[in-house]
Design an enzyme around this catalytic site. Structure first.
Site, PDB file in Angstrom:
ATOM      1  N   ASP A   1     -24.615 -28.583 -16.652  1.00  8.49           N
ATOM      2  CA  ASP A   1     -25.028 -29.941 -16.135  1.00  8.49           C
ATOM      3  C   ASP A   1     -23.751 -30.699 -16.371  1.00  8.49           C
ATOM      4  OD1 ASP A   1     -27.283 -32.502 -15.271  1.00  8.49           O
ATOM      5  OD2 ASP A   1     -25.665 -32.644 -16.858  1.00  8.49           O
ATOM      6  N   ILE A   2     -22.880 -31.787 -15.760  1.00  4.93           N
ATOM      7  CA  ILE A   2     -21.800 -32.786 -16.132  1.00  4.93           C
ATOM      8  C   ILE A   2     -21.778 -33.294 -17.009  1.00  4.93           C
ATOM      9  CG2 ILE A   2     -22.371 -34.543 -14.695  1.00  4.93           C
ATOM     10  CD1 ILE A   2     -19.133 -33.990 -13.367  1.00  4.93           C
TER      11      ILE A   2
ATOM     12  N   GLY B   1     -37.145 -40.466 -13.780  1.00  3.41           N
ATOM     13  CA  GLY B   1     -36.090 -39.878 -14.294  1.00  3.41           C
ATOM     14  C   GLY B   1     -34.834 -38.932 -13.349  1.00  3.41           C
ATOM     15  N   GLN B   2     -35.602 -38.829 -12.547  1.00  3.19           N
ATOM     16  CA  GLN B   2     -34.602 -38.128 -10.941  1.00  3.19           C
ATOM     17  C   GLN B   2     -33.382 -39.144 -10.150  1.00  3.19           C
ATOM     18  OE1 GLN B   2     -36.859 -36.628  -7.493  1.00  3.19           O
ATOM     19  NE2 GLN B   2     -34.878 -34.880  -6.712  1.00  3.19           N
TER      20      GLN B   2
ATOM     21  N   HIS C   1     -33.981 -30.050  -8.215  1.00  2.00           N
ATOM     22  CA  HIS C   1     -32.889 -29.012  -9.428  1.00  2.00           C
ATOM     23  C   HIS C   1     -33.952 -28.892 -10.490  1.00  2.00           C
ATOM     24  CE1 HIS C   1     -32.113 -33.474  -9.965  1.00  2.00           C
ATOM     25  NE2 HIS C   1     -31.790 -33.608 -11.313  1.00  2.00           N
TER      26      HIS C   1
ATOM     27  N   HIS D   1     -34.091 -28.714 -14.594  1.00  2.00           N
ATOM     28  CA  HIS D   1     -33.485 -28.339 -15.596  1.00  2.00           C
ATOM     29  C   HIS D   1     -33.429 -27.441 -16.850  1.00  2.00           C
ATOM     30  CE1 HIS D   1     -31.354 -32.827 -15.031  1.00  2.00           C
ATOM     31  NE2 HIS D   1     -32.347 -32.970 -14.202  1.00  2.00           N
TER      32      HIS D   1
HETATM   33  P1  AMP Z   1     -32.244 -35.641 -12.635  1.00  2.00           P
HETATM   34  O1  AMP Z   1     -31.191 -37.397 -13.340  1.00  2.00           O
HETATM   35  O2  AMP Z   1     -32.724 -35.172 -13.415  1.00  2.00           O
HETATM   36  O3  AMP Z   1     -31.367 -35.517 -11.207  1.00  2.00           O
HETATM   37  O4  AMP Z   1     -30.805 -35.295 -13.044  1.00  2.00           O
HETATM   38  C1  AMP Z   1     -29.450 -35.061 -12.318  1.00  2.00           C
HETATM   39  C2  AMP Z   1     -28.784 -34.618 -13.104  1.00  2.00           C
HETATM   40  O5  AMP Z   1     -27.710 -33.300 -12.301  1.00  2.00           O
HETATM   41  C3  AMP Z   1     -27.959 -35.327 -14.343  1.00  2.00           C
HETATM   42  O6  AMP Z   1     -27.884 -34.461 -15.224  1.00  2.00           O
HETATM   43  C4  AMP Z   1     -26.552 -35.857 -14.200  1.00  2.00           C
HETATM   44  O7  AMP Z   1     -25.525 -35.548 -15.200  1.00  2.00           O
HETATM   45  C5  AMP Z   1     -26.101 -34.228 -13.365  1.00  2.00           C
HETATM   46  N1  AMP Z   1     -24.976 -33.993 -12.261  1.00  2.00           N
HETATM   47  C6  AMP Z   1     -24.716 -35.343 -11.450  1.00  2.00           C
HETATM   48  N2  AMP Z   1     -23.915 -35.262 -10.532  1.00  2.00           N
HETATM   49  C7  AMP Z   1     -23.217 -34.004 -11.531  1.00  2.00           C
HETATM   50  C8  AMP Z   1     -22.416 -32.777 -11.044  1.00  2.00           C
HETATM   51  N3  AMP Z   1     -21.264 -32.589 -10.044  1.00  2.00           N
HETATM   52  N4  AMP Z   1     -22.387 -31.769 -11.614  1.00  2.00           N
HETATM   53  C9  AMP Z   1     -23.385 -31.520 -12.544  1.00  2.00           C
HETATM   54  N5  AMP Z   1     -24.074 -31.803 -12.512  1.00  2.00           N
HETATM   55  C10 AMP Z   1     -24.412 -33.485 -12.336  1.00  2.00           C
END
Ligand code: AMP
Length: 110
Positions: free
Chosen positions: A30-31, A89-90, A96, A98
């Site tokens: 995760d970024i 929180g999506q 995906h 986590h």
């Molecule tokens: P959610 O909020 O459950 O939809 O999770 C989405 C996740 O994607 C968040 O934790 C973001 O930090 C992560 N995210 C968004 N863009 C990227 C990216 N380019 N590379 C890796 N993680 C990302």
């Protein structure tokens, strides 16, 4: 419409190292990590959320892949989270999991 960011990662349009990959699934960091290890386990095929997933086999494989990715990252204890819908929180509308670990987790989650 904005291209799906996880589809772009899957396609290689956004260079992202995969910590796990197979024909159907990839996992990457995760970024914005919320724990020392924070991986995202993502189906290659675009599925908007858990509510739109129509393939139970894929869901099983996602969970199995999350376990493999956690093991590859050295985690024996970890939390798996699937935020589904904005209130949960999506923020990325591509299913995906986590995988969070490397610290003690609090409960209940916020
Ligand atoms: P959610 O909020 O459950 O939809 O999770 C989405 C996740 O994607 C968040 O934790 C973001 O930090 C992560 N995210 C968004 N863009 C990227 C990216 N380019 N590379 C890796 N993680 C990302």
């Amino acid at each position: 419409m904005q291209p799906c960011i996880f589809c772009r990662i899957v396609e290689g349009a956004i260079p992202t190292p995969f910590v796990y990959k197979d024909d159907e699934i990839v996992a990457f960091s995760d970024i914005q990590p919320q724990a020392p290890v924070h991986l995202l386990v993502v189906p290659r095929r675009h599925v908007g959320s858990l509510n739109e997933a129509d393939d139970d086999m894929l869901l099983g494989r996602l969970l199995a892949s999350a376990r493999k990715a956690a093991a590859q990252a050295g985690l024996e204890q970890y939390r798996i989270v699937v935020n589904t819908g904005a209130d949960a929180g999506q923020s990325v509308l591509h299913l995906h999991l986590h995988v969070l670990g490397g610290r003690v987790m609090a409960w209940p989650p916020g």
